[in-house]
Design a protein around this motif. Structure first.
Motif, PDB file in Angstrom:
ATOM      1  N   LEU A 202       0.828  -1.199   0.000  1.00 25.28           N
ATOM      2  CA  LEU A 202       0.000   0.000   0.000  1.00 25.28           C
ATOM      3  C   LEU A 202       0.866   1.255   0.000  1.00 25.28           C
ATOM      4  O   LEU A 202       0.605   2.211  -0.749  1.00 25.28           O
ATOM      5  N   VAL A 232      -1.809  -5.023  -1.466  1.00 21.23           N
ATOM      6  CA  VAL A 232      -2.922  -4.606  -2.317  1.00 21.23           C
ATOM      7  C   VAL A 232      -2.945  -5.511  -3.531  1.00 21.23           C
ATOM      8  O   VAL A 232      -1.960  -5.602  -4.267  1.00 21.23           O
ATOM      9  N   ALA A 236      -7.542  -4.396  -6.883  1.00 25.05           N
ATOM     10  CA  ALA A 236      -7.633  -3.256  -5.975  1.00 25.05           C
ATOM     11  C   ALA A 236      -6.596  -2.197  -6.319  1.00 25.05           C
ATOM     12  O   ALA A 236      -6.860  -0.994  -6.198  1.00 25.05           O
ATOM     13  N   ALA A 237      -5.402  -2.613  -6.727  1.00 24.13           N
ATOM     14  CA  ALA A 237      -4.353  -1.656  -7.092  1.00 24.13           C
ATOM     15  C   ALA A 237      -4.796  -0.790  -8.260  1.00 24.13           C
ATOM     16  O   ALA A 237      -4.530   0.426  -8.298  1.00 24.13           O
ATOM     17  N   LEU A 240      -7.471   1.639  -6.840  1.00 25.83           N
ATOM     18  CA  LEU A 240      -6.870   2.594  -5.920  1.00 25.83           C
ATOM     19  C   LEU A 240      -5.981   3.587  -6.664  1.00 25.83           C
ATOM     20  O   LEU A 240      -5.871   4.755  -6.276  1.00 25.83           O
ATOM     21  N   LEU A 333      -8.937  -4.928  -0.282  1.00 19.34           N
ATOM     22  CA  LEU A 333      -7.640  -4.494  -0.809  1.00 19.34           C
ATOM     23  C   LEU A 333      -6.821  -5.658  -1.358  1.00 19.34           C
ATOM     24  O   LEU A 333      -5.928  -5.464  -2.170  1.00 19.34           O
ATOM     25  N   THR A 334      -7.095  -6.860  -0.898  1.00 19.19           N
ATOM     26  CA  THR A 334      -6.290  -8.010  -1.308  1.00 19.19           C
ATOM     27  C   THR A 334      -6.751  -8.637  -2.617  1.00 19.19           C
ATOM     28  O   THR A 334      -6.124  -9.544  -3.115  1.00 19.19           O
TER      29      THR A 334
END
Length: 335
Positions: A202, A232, A236-237, A240, A333-334
């Protein structure tokens, strides 16, 4: 050549052949088609993880074959008696504590060639090759999946950007920036050890995506990132990265990063099942809360955070600068 030499040469040649077979990991077998008895050399018994002291039949041996392959292998072995020429079949067997091993059975078919009612052939351990093939298939599938997702995302970004800009130059500039942010995020995603998937840290994600904005203005080093050490996932990456880019772009246009003395502090903490990230801007122009309908950038933020990231976004329009609190579920997030 003497008589002794002529006699010794074949024995020397056979020994060399045995060494070559051993070095190649080849297991030899014979199958009596009348009484179903199955004999193998030492390598064969080790390969199948069976006891060589007991009488072995093909039916007993086939019980070690993976259930999904068993009927296919039994049918293939019976069919080889009517096949003229060489044959080959690959299948899985279960050894030890249900460990899976790939075996390649090769031999010569056709009853006409049987000597003493016995068929002969070899077994090869092809587990490494099969695992490599499976890895390539997974990689190809993953690449296809990633490309489709990125194309869909790019199409969505193009549509959003076209509605939020007035000139083609402005649209090209904003779209390029957003796509570049996605590229930086994907560069950070790396495989984790022990088959735990892929993830980026993160903190690295924030640091890399905010680095270009830290070079803007008179003072460098005005962006500080201190977030929890968390992984992350690939999806999700991507989402984000869009969030970080939109927030940084807004700050560059209207907030703390639009002036040389402005600073940005990104901090975070774990609260139960949530990850809370606080985006604090200081030293910028006087903050005025937006009026009217939210723009496309704001809608993109809200939709991304509430949807794929399963979180929420809250604004606090303080006089010294905007304070934004981003809260997402840790498990989202994972992904």
């Amino acid at each position: 050549m003497t008589a002794t030499q002529a006699t010794d040469t074949p024995d020397w040649g056979l020994e060399q052949l045995r060494n070559a077979i051993k070095a190649a990991g080849v297991a030899l077998w014979t199958w009596n088609v009348d009484d179903d008895t199955f004999l193998m050399d030492t390598k064969g018994y080790d390969l199948w993880d069976v006891n060589s002291d007991k009488v072995l039949t093909f039916e007993h041996l086939s019980e070690k074959i993976h259930p999904a392959d068993r009927d296919r292998v039994r049918a293939a072995f019976v069919a080889t008696r009517a096949i003229v020429g060489p044959y080959e079949i690959d299948f899985r067997i279960l050894t030890g504590a249900s460990d899976v091993r790939w075996i390649s059975a090769r031999g010569q078919g056709d009853d006409v060639g049987i000597i003493g009612r016995k068929m002969t052939g070899v077994f090869l351990d092809v587990t490494g090759r099969k695992q490599a093939e499976e890895g390539h298939e997974l990689l190809a599938g993953e690449m296809s999946h990633r490309v489709k997702n990125l194309l869909a995302l790019a199409a969505g970004l193009t549509s959003i950007t076209s509605r939020s800009t007035t000139t083609k130059e402005e649209m090209a500039h904003q779209l390029t920036q957003r796509l570049t942010a996605l590229g930086r995020a994907h560069d950070l995603v790396r495989p984790l050890p022990s088959g735990q998937g892929k993830a980026a840290l993160l903190g690295d994600l924030f640091a890399v995506l905010l680095a270009p904005y830290d070079d803007v203005g008179a003072f460098a080093g005005r962006i500080r990132v201190a977030v929890p050490r968390a992984g992350v996932g690939e999806a999700a990456a991507t989402h984000l990265a869009l969030v970080i880019h939109e927030l940084a772009t807004n700050s560059l246009k209207y907030g703390a990063l639009s002036v040389g003395a402005g600073t940005l502090d990104v901090s975070g903490l774990l609260t139960g099942d949530d990850v809370e990230i606080v985006w604090t801007e200081q030293g910028g122009p006087e903050v005025v809360p937006p009026e009217g309908t939210a723009g496309y950038g704001s809608r993109l933020l809200q939709r991304t955070i509430s949807g794929p990231l399963a979180g929420s976004l809250a604004y606090d329009w303080t006089q010294s600068g905007v304070l934004i609190t981003l809260r997402v579920k840790a498990d989202s997030l994972t992904k």
